[in-house]
Design a protein around this motif. Sequence first.
Motif, PDB file in Angstrom:
ATOM      1  N   SER A  82       0.844  -1.183   0.000  1.00 43.40           N
ATOM      2  CA  SER A  82       0.000   0.000   0.000  1.00 43.40           C
ATOM      3  C   SER A  82       0.889   1.246   0.000  1.00 43.40           C
ATOM      4  O   SER A  82       2.090   1.163   0.259  1.00 43.40           O
ATOM      5  N   MET A  83       0.301   2.418  -0.276  1.00 47.94           N
ATOM      6  CA  MET A  83       1.081   3.647  -0.358  1.00 47.94           C
ATOM      7  C   MET A  83       0.671   4.610   0.744  1.00 47.94           C
ATOM      8  O   MET A  83      -0.494   5.003   0.844  1.00 47.94           O
ATOM      9  N   ALA A  84       1.640   4.988   1.587  1.00 44.58           N
ATOM     10  CA  ALA A  84       1.405   5.924   2.681  1.00 44.58           C
ATOM     11  C   ALA A  84       1.932   7.301   2.288  1.00 44.58           C
ATOM     12  O   ALA A  84       3.041   7.422   1.753  1.00 44.58           O
ATOM     13  N   VAL A  85       1.137   8.337   2.561  1.00 41.69           N
ATOM     14  CA  VAL A  85       1.494   9.707   2.181  1.00 41.69           C
ATOM     15  C   VAL A  85       1.616  10.554   3.438  1.00 41.69           C
ATOM     16  O   VAL A  85       0.700  10.593   4.270  1.00 41.69           O
ATOM     17  N   LEU A  93      -1.096  12.747   5.636  1.00 39.87           N
ATOM     18  CA  LEU A  93      -1.736  13.675   4.710  1.00 39.87           C
ATOM     19  C   LEU A  93      -2.835  12.902   3.980  1.00 39.87           C
ATOM     20  O   LEU A  93      -2.567  11.889   3.338  1.00 39.87           O
ATOM     21  N   SER A  94      -4.054  13.376   4.060  1.00 43.09           N
ATOM     22  CA  SER A  94      -5.200  12.642   3.531  1.00 43.09           C
ATOM     23  C   SER A  94      -5.068  12.364   2.034  1.00 43.09           C
ATOM     24  O   SER A  94      -4.623  13.215   1.262  1.00 43.09           O
ATOM     25  N   VAL A  95      -5.503  11.170   1.643  1.00 42.72           N
ATOM     26  CA  VAL A  95      -5.630  10.814   0.226  1.00 42.72           C
ATOM     27  C   VAL A  95      -7.090  10.552  -0.103  1.00 42.72           C
ATOM     28  O   VAL A  95      -7.418  10.034  -1.174  1.00 42.72           O
ATOM     29  N   ALA A 158       2.726  16.947  -0.228  1.00 38.54           N
ATOM     30  CA  ALA A 158       3.306  15.704   0.301  1.00 38.54           C
ATOM     31  C   ALA A 158       4.825  15.821   0.404  1.00 38.54           C
ATOM     32  O   ALA A 158       5.500  16.243  -0.530  1.00 38.54           O
ATOM     33  N   ALA A 159       5.337  15.420   1.558  1.00 36.77           N
ATOM     34  CA  ALA A 159       6.789  15.414   1.759  1.00 36.77           C
ATOM     35  C   ALA A 159       7.406  14.081   1.370  1.00 36.77           C
ATOM     36  O   ALA A 159       8.525  14.032   0.856  1.00 36.77           O
ATOM     37  N   GLN A 160       6.666  12.992   1.623  1.00 37.89           N
ATOM     38  CA  GLN A 160       7.166  11.658   1.303  1.00 37.89           C
ATOM     39  C   GLN A 160       6.008  10.772   0.867  1.00 37.89           C
ATOM     40  O   GLN A 160       4.925  10.802   1.468  1.00 37.89           O
ATOM     41  N   PHE A 161       6.285   9.987  -0.177  1.00 37.65           N
ATOM     42  CA  PHE A 161       5.397   8.909  -0.593  1.00 37.65           C
ATOM     43  C   PHE A 161       6.122   7.600  -0.286  1.00 37.65           C
ATOM     44  O   PHE A 161       7.174   7.318  -0.870  1.00 37.65           O
ATOM     45  N   PHE A 162       5.579   6.821   0.624  1.00 40.18           N
ATOM     46  CA  PHE A 162       6.222   5.579   1.061  1.00 40.18           C
ATOM     47  C   PHE A 162       5.431   4.366   0.596  1.00 40.18           C
ATOM     48  O   PHE A 162       4.196   4.352   0.682  1.00 40.18           O
ATOM     49  N   ASP A 163       6.120   3.328   0.151  1.00 40.51           N
ATOM     50  CA  ASP A 163       5.502   2.012   0.177  1.00 40.51           C
ATOM     51  C   ASP A 163       5.383   1.630   1.649  1.00 40.51           C
ATOM     52  O   ASP A 163       6.274   1.956   2.456  1.00 40.51           O
ATOM     53  N   LEU A 164       4.317   0.950   2.016  1.00 38.03           N
ATOM     54  CA  LEU A 164       4.051   0.707   3.434  1.00 38.03           C
ATOM     55  C   LEU A 164       5.218   0.038   4.166  1.00 38.03           C
ATOM     56  O   LEU A 164       5.526   0.430   5.310  1.00 38.03           O
ATOM     57  N   PRO A 165       5.910  -0.958   3.584  1.00 38.01           N
ATOM     58  CA  PRO A 165       7.048  -1.531   4.310  1.00 38.01           C
ATOM     59  C   PRO A 165       8.115  -0.487   4.640  1.00 38.01           C
ATOM     60  O   PRO A 165       8.705  -0.516   5.728  1.00 38.01           O
ATOM     61  N   ASP A 166       8.364   0.453   3.712  1.00 34.65           N
ATOM     62  CA  ASP A 166       9.372   1.490   3.952  1.00 34.65           C
ATOM     63  C   ASP A 166       8.878   2.527   4.961  1.00 34.65           C
ATOM     64  O   ASP A 166       9.685   3.107   5.699  1.00 34.65           O
ATOM     65  N   PHE A 167       7.569   2.764   4.986  1.00 36.18           N
ATOM     66  CA  PHE A 167       7.027   3.632   6.037  1.00 36.18           C
ATOM     67  C   PHE A 167       7.329   3.040   7.408  1.00 36.18           C
ATOM     68  O   PHE A 167       7.721   3.751   8.347  1.00 36.18           O
TER      69      PHE A 167
END
Length: 543
Positions: A82-85, A93-95, A158-167
Motif C-alpha cells: 500500500s502507499m502511505a502519504v 496527509l489525507s488521500v 506531500a513530503a514523502q510517498f512511502f511504500d508501506l514496508p518502507d514507512f
Amino acid sequence: MTFFIGVDVGTGSARAAVFDANGRMLSSHKHDIQMWRDGADTAEQSSDDIWHAVCTCIREALAAAEVSADQIAGLGFDAACSMAVLGEDMRPLSVSASGDPVRNVIVWMDQRAKAQAHRINVQGHAVLDYVGGRISPEMQTPKLLWLKEEQPERFARAAQFFDLPDFLTWKATGSLARSACTVTCKWTYLAHEARWDPTYFHQIGLGVLADEGFARIGQEIVPPGTPLGQGLTEEAAAECGLRPGTPVGAALIDAHAGGVGTVGAAGGAGPEATMAYVFGTSACTMATSAKPHKVPGVWGPYYSAMVPGMWLSEGGQSAAGEAIAHLTAKHPAGPAAKEMALGKGLSLQAYLLRTLDQRVDVPSDAARFAESRVIVPDLIGNRAPFADPDARAVIAGLSLDQGFDDLLATYVATVLGVGYGLRQIMAAQKARGVCPSAIVISGGAAQSTTIQQLLADAGGYRVQSPASPEPVLLGSAMLGAVASGHAPRLQDAMTKMSKIDQTFTPSVPHAALHDRRFEAFQMLQKADRLARGLGADQLPQSG
C-alpha cells in the motif's frame, strides 16, 4: 539466547512473532487494522492506526514469549504494498475524498487509478518491460498520477510517498532509505541498473518527481536486510517495548517475505527450482532465476527484489482468499452456516473445511463436491498471466439449490478456481523459460492439507509446505538476523531458519477431472472477455 522479531502488516491486520536463531517460533500476536471502503474501487487505511497495531503486536508477542528486550538481536518488517502519504511535518496527509486526515494510505487493492494505468500502458515505455509489459493499478506510479491529477494540492504538499514496508522502517528508525524490494516491484526502480528512469516519469506526467531528484520516493535504495539508521529510535523503542538501537533491516513486501521464509528451506530443491506461493487475501507467485526472463502478464523480471543477486518473476491473483470469503459469505446458506460455525468457535471457511474433511477419506476426492460448478474468481481483475484489471468473476453450474451442500460446492469450486489460475501462471512462465519444479505454499488461506492437495491437483505441480506455522513472519525475522550480523547473508538465514515439512503430489486418478474442469475454466474467461467487447485476438489461449 538470541531472538529475532518479525512483523507483518497485511490487508486486515498486523502481526508480530518472536523466533529463535533456528527459526522456531516462540510466540505471535495479531491486532486488526481499520479499512475504509467508500466504493468498489476505493480502499483506504491510516498509517497511525497501522503503527499502533504494530507496536501492540510487538509488545504482546514479546510478553508471551517470556523473552526480555535485551535478548532481541534484530527486527524485520514486511507489509502489503500500500502507499502511505506524509505531509511536510511528516504527519499523515489525507488521500481521501472525505478529507479525513487520518486516511492517508491507499491500500494495494484500491483500483482508483485504473484510468491512469491504462493511459500509461497505451503510451508504452521501456521500464514496462520490467513489470511484465503492463503497469497495474495496484502499483504506485498510477496511484501517484491519480493523486497529482485528482488531488493536486495534496500531491504538492506531500513530503514523502512511502511504500508501506518502507514507512514502517522509517517510523522505526527515522531512515528514509527504501528497500530495493519495494521500489523495484511497485515503483519502476531499475535495480539491475541501480537507477530510476526520469524519462518514464516525464512521459507519464510525474516529471516533477524526477526534477526533484526522486527525493519524495527514494534516493537511497538498499537491499532487504540492510541495517537502517542507528536501529530503533528512542521513541519507537519505547512504543514497541524494545531496546533503543535494536538493529532493523530494510523491509520486504509481505509476499516476498513469504518467499524468503520458504524457497531456501532446508529439505527443498533451492530457490531456483522452488516457486513461492503466498496464498492470503490475494495470492502471489514468486519464481527465482539466475537470468532475467520477460514473461508477458507476469511482473518483473525484478533484480534482487527477493533473493539477492537473483531475478524474480512475480505473478499472482488479485482475489484468492478474498474470493473464497466473499462468495461463501454471499451464498444464501452463508449466514446460517456462519452462525453454526461461530457456535463451534470457527470461522465460516474453517467450518466448511472441517465439514469437507469429515466427508472424504482421500483429500483429492474433495474436488467432487464442486460437482459441475466452475468458478473464475477474478472479482477484482486478473493480475497474472493476463494483466487484465477489468476481468471479472464468472460462475457456471448454478442451480436453485440454496442449501448447505450447494454452499460447499461454491467453496470447493472457488478453491479449485484459484488452483486453475495458478496453473495458468505456471504455464505462462514455463513458456518463457521460468521452470520451477515445485511450489512451496504459505499464507493464512493455505494452512490445510486438504487445500494444499487440491491446489496440487488443480495446478498440476508438487506443493510443499514449510515447517514454520508463520513463514511470512519468519521471512521478516530473517531480515533482523541479517541486519544484526547474526546471518552473513539473507541466503544463509533462509537455509538455517526454515525447512520443508510436507510434500503433496498431484493425484494421477484425478488428472482427467481437472483437465476437463480447467478447459471449462478457460472457456469462462473467454466468455467474460467477449461480454466486455474484446476481440478474439485478445482472448486467453488454451494451454
